[in-house]
Design a protein around this motif. Sequence first.
Motif, PDB file in Angstrom:
ATOM      1  N   HIS A  86      -2.808  -6.193  -1.374  1.00 47.80           N
ATOM      2  CA  HIS A  86      -3.804  -7.219  -1.693  1.00 47.80           C
ATOM      3  C   HIS A  86      -4.992  -6.641  -2.459  1.00 47.80           C
ATOM      4  O   HIS A  86      -5.333  -5.473  -2.317  1.00 47.80           O
ATOM      5  CB  HIS A  86      -4.329  -7.860  -0.408  1.00 47.80           C
ATOM      6  CG  HIS A  86      -3.240  -8.193   0.564  1.00 47.80           C
ATOM      7  ND1 HIS A  86      -2.046  -8.772   0.168  1.00 47.80           N
ATOM      8  CD2 HIS A  86      -3.155  -8.047   1.921  1.00 47.80           C
ATOM      9  CE1 HIS A  86      -1.274  -8.964   1.238  1.00 47.80           C
ATOM     10  NE2 HIS A  86      -1.920  -8.518   2.319  1.00 47.80           N
ATOM     11  N   THR A  87      -5.624  -7.502  -3.254  1.00 47.74           N
ATOM     12  CA  THR A  87      -6.880  -7.069  -3.885  1.00 47.74           C
ATOM     13  C   THR A  87      -8.051  -7.766  -3.216  1.00 47.74           C
ATOM     14  O   THR A  87      -7.939  -8.883  -2.727  1.00 47.74           O
ATOM     15  CB  THR A  87      -6.971  -7.390  -5.389  1.00 47.74           C
ATOM     16  OG1 THR A  87      -6.725  -8.783  -5.577  1.00 47.74           O
ATOM     17  CG2 THR A  87      -5.976  -6.610  -6.192  1.00 47.74           C
ATOM     18  N   ARG A  89     -12.008  -8.928  -3.830  1.00 50.68           N
ATOM     19  CA  ARG A  89     -13.052  -9.147  -4.830  1.00 50.68           C
ATOM     20  C   ARG A  89     -14.418  -9.017  -4.170  1.00 50.68           C
ATOM     21  O   ARG A  89     -14.781  -9.796  -3.291  1.00 50.68           O
ATOM     22  CB  ARG A  89     -12.904 -10.537  -5.452  1.00 50.68           C
ATOM     23  CG  ARG A  89     -11.611 -10.683  -6.226  1.00 50.68           C
ATOM     24  CD  ARG A  89     -11.445 -12.030  -6.909  1.00 50.68           C
ATOM     25  NE  ARG A  89     -10.183 -12.001  -7.664  1.00 50.68           N
ATOM     26  CZ  ARG A  89      -9.643 -13.066  -8.243  1.00 50.68           C
ATOM     27  NH1 ARG A  89     -10.236 -14.234  -8.192  1.00 50.68           N
ATOM     28  NH2 ARG A  89      -8.504 -12.947  -8.907  1.00 50.68           N
ATOM     29  N   THR A 118      -9.483   0.893  -8.212  1.00 58.14           N
ATOM     30  CA  THR A 118     -10.417  -0.222  -8.415  1.00 58.14           C
ATOM     31  C   THR A 118     -10.237  -0.781  -9.825  1.00 58.14           C
ATOM     32  O   THR A 118      -9.625  -0.159 -10.687  1.00 58.14           O
ATOM     33  CB  THR A 118     -11.885   0.257  -8.338  1.00 58.14           C
ATOM     34  OG1 THR A 118     -12.151   1.047  -9.506  1.00 58.14           O
ATOM     35  CG2 THR A 118     -12.149   1.089  -7.087  1.00 58.14           C
ATOM     36  N   ASN A 119     -10.764  -1.977 -10.001  1.00 58.64           N
ATOM     37  CA  ASN A 119     -11.046  -2.480 -11.357  1.00 58.64           C
ATOM     38  C   ASN A 119     -12.550  -2.594 -11.474  1.00 58.64           C
ATOM     39  O   ASN A 119     -13.168  -3.376 -10.737  1.00 58.64           O
ATOM     40  CB  ASN A 119     -10.468  -3.876 -11.565  1.00 58.64           C
ATOM     41  CG  ASN A 119      -9.000  -3.883 -11.936  1.00 58.64           C
ATOM     42  OD1 ASN A 119      -8.320  -4.874 -11.758  1.00 58.64           O
ATOM     43  ND2 ASN A 119      -8.500  -2.764 -12.441  1.00 58.64           N
ATOM     44  N   VAL A 128     -13.446  -5.273  -8.291  1.00 56.25           N
ATOM     45  CA  VAL A 128     -12.137  -5.534  -7.703  1.00 56.25           C
ATOM     46  C   VAL A 128     -11.567  -4.268  -7.074  1.00 56.25           C
ATOM     47  O   VAL A 128     -11.495  -3.221  -7.728  1.00 56.25           O
ATOM     48  CB  VAL A 128     -11.165  -6.091  -8.773  1.00 56.25           C
ATOM     49  CG1 VAL A 128      -9.766  -6.260  -8.185  1.00 56.25           C
ATOM     50  CG2 VAL A 128     -11.669  -7.424  -9.317  1.00 56.25           C
ATOM     51  N   LEU A 130      -8.321  -2.611  -5.611  1.00 48.56           N
ATOM     52  CA  LEU A 130      -6.949  -2.913  -5.996  1.00 48.56           C
ATOM     53  C   LEU A 130      -5.943  -2.357  -4.992  1.00 48.56           C
ATOM     54  O   LEU A 130      -5.511  -1.210  -5.104  1.00 48.56           O
ATOM     55  CB  LEU A 130      -6.737  -2.257  -7.366  1.00 48.56           C
ATOM     56  CG  LEU A 130      -5.707  -2.835  -8.309  1.00 48.56           C
ATOM     57  CD1 LEU A 130      -6.033  -4.279  -8.661  1.00 48.56           C
ATOM     58  CD2 LEU A 130      -5.674  -2.002  -9.591  1.00 48.56           C
TER      59      LEU A 130
ATOM     60  N   GLN C 128      -4.196  -7.918 -15.197  1.00 47.50           N
ATOM     61  CA  GLN C 128      -3.471  -7.083 -14.256  1.00 47.50           C
ATOM     62  C   GLN C 128      -2.107  -6.584 -14.727  1.00 47.50           C
ATOM     63  O   GLN C 128      -1.739  -5.439 -14.506  1.00 47.50           O
ATOM     64  CB  GLN C 128      -3.289  -7.855 -12.938  1.00 47.50           C
ATOM     65  CG  GLN C 128      -4.596  -8.182 -12.242  1.00 47.50           C
ATOM     66  CD  GLN C 128      -5.328  -6.940 -11.799  1.00 47.50           C
ATOM     67  OE1 GLN C 128      -4.711  -5.950 -11.410  1.00 47.50           O
ATOM     68  NE2 GLN C 128      -6.644  -6.960 -11.888  1.00 47.50           N
ATOM     69  N   HIS C 132      -0.365  -5.491 -10.928  1.00 51.74           N
ATOM     70  CA  HIS C 132      -0.695  -6.274  -9.732  1.00 51.74           C
ATOM     71  C   HIS C 132      -0.348  -7.748  -9.741  1.00 51.74           C
ATOM     72  O   HIS C 132      -0.428  -8.406  -8.716  1.00 51.74           O
ATOM     73  CB  HIS C 132      -2.182  -6.128  -9.393  1.00 51.74           C
ATOM     74  CG  HIS C 132      -2.494  -6.486  -7.987  1.00 51.74           C
ATOM     75  ND1 HIS C 132      -2.950  -7.736  -7.598  1.00 51.74           N
ATOM     76  CD2 HIS C 132      -2.356  -5.766  -6.843  1.00 51.74           C
ATOM     77  CE1 HIS C 132      -3.105  -7.757  -6.301  1.00 51.74           C
ATOM     78  NE2 HIS C 132      -2.754  -6.588  -5.806  1.00 51.74           N
TER      79      HIS C 132
END
Lengths: 401, 401, 357, 357
Positions: A86-87, A89, A118-119, A128, A130, C128, C132
């Motif tokens: 899962h991500t 936020r 991460t993003n 985000v 990740l 993504q 993802h």
Amino acid sequence: MSLKHKTPMLDELEKGPWPSFVTEMKKAAKKSPMAEDGLGQLEKSYQTKLGYWKHGGIVGVLGYGGGVIGRYSDLPEEFPEVAHFHTIRINQPSGWYYTTKALREICEIWDRYGSGLTNMHGSTGDLVLLGTNTESLEPLFAEYSSRGWDLGGSGSCLRTPSCCLGQSRCEWANYDTMDVIYNLTQEYQDELHRPAFAYKFKIKAAGCACDCVASIARSDCAIIGTWKGDILIDQAEVKKYADGGMNIQDEIVGMCPTECVSYDGKELKINNPQCNRCMHCIAKMTRALRPSGERGATICIGSKAPIVVGSLLSWVVVPFIKVEAPYTELKELIARIIEWWDDNAKPRERIGELIEVKGMRPFLEAIGVPPQPQQVKEPRKDPFIFFKDEDFEKIYTKDKY
Amino acid sequence: MSLKHKTPMLDELEKGPWPSFVTEMKKAAKKSPMAEDGLGQLEKSYQTKLGYWKHGGIVGVLGYGGGVIGRYSDLPEEFPEVAHFHTIRINQPSGWYYTTKALREICEIWDRYGSGLTNMHGSTGDLVLLGTNTESLEPLFAEYSSRGWDLGGSGSCLRTPSCCLGQSRCEWANYDTMDVIYNLTQEYQDELHRPAFAYKFKIKAAGCACDCVASIARSDCAIIGTWKGDILIDQAEVKKYADGGMNIQDEIVGMCPTECVSYDGKELKINNPQCNRCMHCIAKMTRALRPSGERGATICIGSKAPIVVGSLLSWVVVPFIKVEAPYTELKELIARIIEWWDDNAKPRERIGELIEVKGMRPFLEAIGVPPQPQQVKEPRKDPFIFFKDEDFEKIYTKDKY
Amino acid sequence: MALPERQTDIGPPHYEQFLPPVIKKNYAKWKYHEVLDPGTMVHVAESGDEIYTVRVASPRILATETIYEICDLADKYCDGYLRFTSRNNIEFLISDKSKIDPLKKELKDRKYTVGGIGPRISNVVHTQGWVHCHSACTDASGLVKAMMDELYEYFTEKELPNKVRLAVACCVNMCGAVHCSDIALVALHTKIPVVDNDKVGKMCEIPTVVGSCPTTAIRPNPKEKSITINYDKCMYCGNCFTVCPPISIKDAERDGVAIVVGGKICSLRSDPKFSKLAIPFFYNEPPRWPKIVAAVKNILDVYARNARKHERVGEWIERVGWEEFFKLTGIEFTHQHIDDFTFMRDTLRTSAAFKWA
Amino acid sequence: MALPERQTDIGPPHYEQFLPPVIKKNYAKWKYHEVLDPGTMVHVAESGDEIYTVRVASPRILATETIYEICDLADKYCDGYLRFTSRNNIEFLISDKSKIDPLKKELKDRKYTVGGIGPRISNVVHTQGWVHCHSACTDASGLVKAMMDELYEYFTEKELPNKVRLAVACCVNMCGAVHCSDIALVALHTKIPVVDNDKVGKMCEIPTVVGSCPTTAIRPNPKEKSITINYDKCMYCGNCFTVCPPISIKDAERDGVAIVVGGKICSLRSDPKFSKLAIPFFYNEPPRWPKIVAAVKNILDVYARNARKHERVGEWIERVGWEEFFKLTGIEFTHQHIDDFTFMRDTLRTSAAFKWA
Ligand code: SRM
Ligand code: SRM
Ligand code: SRM
Ligand code: SRM
Ligand code: SF4
Ligand code: SF4
Ligand code: SF4
Ligand code: SF4
Ligand code: SF4
Ligand code: SF4
Ligand code: SF4
Ligand code: SF4
């Protein structure tokens, strides 16, 4: 430590000068089995040209309906560590400013519970994180929220608002984008965390028509700074640009869309009432030109990505509004906008789509904004005009048209 | 002789300098009781602000399905002479040229059977005879057809084609509009007189982009003259324009949409490959400039009035086609266009509407025209792209895109 | 270890605590800025104070390890202050001018890429992909990496007529702002979905699925308690799959990528514009998608050679005309370029004036 | 008297027999033309031959008596040759230069109006109105007459920046090319139709009627074997009435006229354009519709004062912006101006750049 999976295709993407996301994934993989299996599954996608993620799934933290994107692998046997991936936020701070202290704290927590990937950042604006599993969600939330970080939006809710850096570092910002976004985000905590809308709703704030946060293309509600007043000219600075080699005729005069700049080789003149405030001349001669007079914003509504009837850009709805703390006028306006949308939208109907279905009039009437030529590129082209009885009393009995 | 009806409101429209249709109606009314009651009913409309014509009704001449618009009064007791008041559409000659002999003959017949009122001309192009009764239709047709005049179109048929005067008097005509229209009209006599299409289909021919017959806005099939070649410049004539007071910089250079004209005060230059042949410079300096090279036409398809989904302008379908007698290529193209439309259209569906429903591709494929950038203002803006399996073999396996 | 007490609805931290002192002091009082080199700019306040920014490329996917390293640098040269941009670059915020060069040197040594300011390419907004997202028809990060390796010097050095904004979306949901970019990639399905009748009946609401299709290609299939898709009407948008997972649309051989061009967001000179289709399809060719990269490079080069100073890609194309764009780039014009969807009216040519090309 | 024998499918007479000899001789060999005065022009052939044209206004409704008179003039001055234009003017075609002035003098004496050539107003393209059409919401001929009396000098004398094409349509079927005119009137209904349930059931096919409505305002009414119209969705287009006469839409007090502006047909300089709404509604005020005439005059005057040479009305407005158009003309901007139909996307403003006005 060598990694579990061979990644010959991805390895190709470690070559070349641009920073490599594969290198990042490998860095994380060395510490995290999740990242390691993530890398493995990605390599497999590169080999087969197919993605291997399942179709979502609802996960989250207690009391919240969003902020986590559930993600499960299609190949949990082959890549068990990303069976859940899962991500999360995290609502970014206005303008994406950080101290190293804050960033380190975020990372340390993430290293403990997540993939270490991460993003920085997601394209709505969130920080985000990740890849983590379902069990880690509550602990992660406890760690982050106790340190002052909250989740961003996902699902049919107000999405995490974002803004350009505005007055913090930019000479052109017509209002305080970062403060407005901070205030709006705080105001709408419930709407952000507990999806109860028909669909997503995005707010983005840009300090001027440069729109460095892409608000007009990527937010249901764009707040774009502008001014009412003349462009002030510093002729000495104009001269410096000319001396510095700028071809003012071609680069400024010839590119002004309203033909309101003139230059005789000595003096630059602007026909201010004709200027549409596009920002071109100001942006290209920032030392010589600057707006003056009243500051505020234009509110544009409705943009979204193409699904399902083609992209929309946001439409000018309120040509000018004052944007001053405590932002009462702006907040009330946005409240009316969201209320009308939420009252009328079908599931999965964005506000732009709803306005297309209903027409501008019911929307403008509901939010209390009068019709103005600034709202259109051009008036209607067909004669299929809808009238209300009261229009005849109000307008068309006048002697004047 | 005084007229039967008092017309105080219409009398107002005999005042003023512009020629008065009321005066015309009164002239006719003096000779024709039909025209007299027509005038009376019109006065009533002016008094009450309502029309008094019934909703059509099918009348015609033997063997024809069109050419007559049936019209009946709502007030046959009050205005018995216009109980029937049909109009007849006479197919005008190409370019609306007449001899007085021909015109007199038309009028004399009309005086015998009709109201004596005409429209010179209807907006599709016909010579319209305004008001007669059902019994007179056959005699009128016998009189006219025996003298070489035939009916125009009405109903779901090929409507009377029309054209600008073209090469007969205009220096810019790129092909012989009048001859093409004469030939097409003869070719399609059956389709014109016996409505068997899904709806109306209009053809208009203009000799150049001035489009003096409004083909791009008012015909399902517009044939617009154009050329492939340079614009020839007579510099001596350019000088005369300049000497005559023309501001070549503002009026020509500054108004060329492609910025391909330049003028140094002496010589005019045109960057021909960039010219889009809009005709502006040629029209405003006709003595100095003229097209050269290959001549032909652009075929644009689909324009119509706004009912029911907003007006359409015609779309460029064939950027260039040769238009030379016996017009075989053009005729075959038009045949394919009409055939595709007729095969696919629902009742009351114009070709433009059909293309909107089906997309350009099936249409272009049916008529054998390849896709070309000239057909669009800009390529598609959404990613919802339809492919056929063969596209992958044909195009996308190539090394080049 | 006991968990700290969770809080809810606190929102993001207040930004003020993250601002360098010179910014706090001169907030809303900036006077002008100057681009010093492709990776450095200075903002000057009314007060005369200055803040220097050094911009560094990021692959957006960052391992915490890299973030720690960045933090170390920011501590060393920026008193611990830094930010990220709306295009995911890292900005080092320097109050002490003398630290610029040492920072840049260290960045170089550590193989960071400095640039992206001014009239050139900045970072690629993207999404993504296979990393993802369940919806992806390609990998966004890989496309970005392959493309930016090739366009590298346009980030670090070379000037272009104006900014060129690149983006990549890994499906038509277009999380990546592709719809208004100068040059962008959007990944597509190109085959009609395969319907798993058994599961559709169980997992999805048939009316919702039918209603999800923008081209009315979906009809109920009462016999199977499922739906059927009309081959001729489906244009593979994937919306049915979004609302009903057993409708599967992924296809290894027919998922691919289109290139769109000419979009823009700002209102400078001309209105914001949507991107338009340049090349309808490329097969996925991981890991480096060489044909796509070459095609993007070609478009960029043609733009660089032909546009006027300050003209964005879309502004240049509109000035010369799309006929000319296809001619200059050598791109083939196909049926796919002609809109047959909601913008059809808007995009078909309704004028006798056009260029032969 | 016995009728002559009818022929069928002979088509129109061949045009050649109607061409003056000088035209036949120089067919396709014209070199240039010159506008000599507002009603006279000469076309010069490669051969040096000339043909003179004198253009005369026509009310389009012509009694045969008038046509005979015109024929007499054409016999006297034009060897029996004349033509009509695509805007319904009469053109006298003169091969003998010396006959121009005498023709013009006689035309003047007989109260004909000479003019319409060059950058000015020409005749008004228009339609049947109350004179002959069942569908009319106004009278086209009356509007034209009232308007042209006021604008007369723009036909006979005064120059404008360019041609200004006027048109009048008496209902939204728009037989009169209103949709692409510089300034035009279109008559409208503004009340939802009244349905005669008894007759509808008998005379019309319910599905056709339901299908005729572009806004899906019509639903079947099975109880009455008729239809019902949704008040909120109907915008009075009258299409249901066209397919089903017992649906009556005429209303003396609410039929009226809108003014549209800025359309154009030719491709010179800019693409052909649709006309756009300037003023949404005027009540019918026969016989002279003074408010409409004044409003048209105002728009024309503002154009004449503000446009550049060669700019058509629509080109001028696009250059200065619609904000400016409404300001300069003093016309009020209303909800009606904002498209809520098929062109909505195309016309809403999607840019932060606009004028305050
Ligand atoms: C993470 C992010 C992409 C990224 O890599 O940055 C993202 C990822 C997803 N988006 Fe998005 N969207 C993201 C920003 C956007 C944007 C850009 C923006 O917000 O500025 C858009 C276009 C603007 C807009 O809102 O229209 C966008 C338009 C969509 C859509 C189409 C919505 C529409 O109305 O057309 C969908 C489809 C849906 O909602 O079902 C979608 C759906 C999704 C889903 C949830 C896929 C799905 O169908 O469930 C993706 C989850 C991916 C994953 O597994 O992590 N995402 N999405 C972005 C959010 C990060 C963040 O919070 O900061
Ligand atoms: C840092 C950032 C805002 C932020 O809060 O993060 C930013 C900052 C500045 N922008 Fe921007 N823009 C930023 C994203 C954008 C975007 C959004 C996007 O790209 O998604 C746009 C709209 C792009 C578009 O139109 O498609 C944008 C369009 C502009 C423009 C208009 C350029 C033009 O002429 O078309 C200017 C003015 C200029 O460059 O002359 C501008 C100018 C500036 C200035 C000079 C403003 C100032 O005085 O400080 C800043 C430095 C410019 C530079 O990088 O060359 N900024 N700028 C964003 C940096 C992104 C990056 O890492 O590259
Ligand atoms: C006579 C004429 C107007 C005139 O005064 O000149 C005319 C008169 C009528 N038109 Fe028209 N149209 C006339 C040219 C046009 C034009 C202009 C053109 O052809 O260049 C148009 C717009 C272009 C187009 O075709 O779209 C036009 C678009 C319509 C429409 C809308 C069609 C559509 O697809 O949107 C209708 C409605 C219909 O067909 O039911 C219509 C219907 C009618 C009817 C038959 C009314 C009806 O619903 O039955 C009118 C009969 C009036 C009468 O009682 O005499 N008329 N009609 C024109 C034909 C004369 C001639 O043959 O020369
Ligand atoms: C006689 C006629 C053709 C016919 O077969 O009947 C005609 C004849 C000529 N037109 Fe036209 N045009 C005629 C209707 C049109 C139309 C159609 C319409 O108005 O419905 C148009 C399109 C109008 C529009 O764009 O909305 C038209 C747009 C032009 C133009 C383009 C004007 C511009 O700059 O926008 C020119 C070129 C010019 O005037 O410089 C032109 C030029 C000419 C020239 C000079 C061509 C020539 O070399 O002979 C002719 C005399 C012009 C004049 O009257 O000033 N003609 N002309 C039509 C006369 C109508 C009338 O009685 O006034
Ligand atoms: S949008 Fe305007 S105010 Fe905001 S950063 Fe960009 S240029 Fe500055
Ligand atoms: S802001 Fe734009 S419109 Fe205004 S003067 Fe400058 S360039 Fe012209
Ligand atoms: S359309 Fe062209 S060729 Fe025909 S009359 Fe007009 S200007 Fe001449
Ligand atoms: S025809 Fe038009 S585009 Fe070509 S040179 Fe003349 S003005 Fe320019
Ligand atoms: S663009 Fe599509 S595939 Fe990519 S992240 Fe967004 S929803 Fe997923
Ligand atoms: S992919 Fe899109 S177009 Fe095709 S059936 Fe599904 S929803 Fe319809
Ligand atoms: S515009 Fe309408 S009312 Fe006028 S003639 Fe045409 S159909 Fe009849
Ligand atoms: S008038 Fe038009 S909109 Fe109204 S019900 Fe009839 S068809 Fe529908």
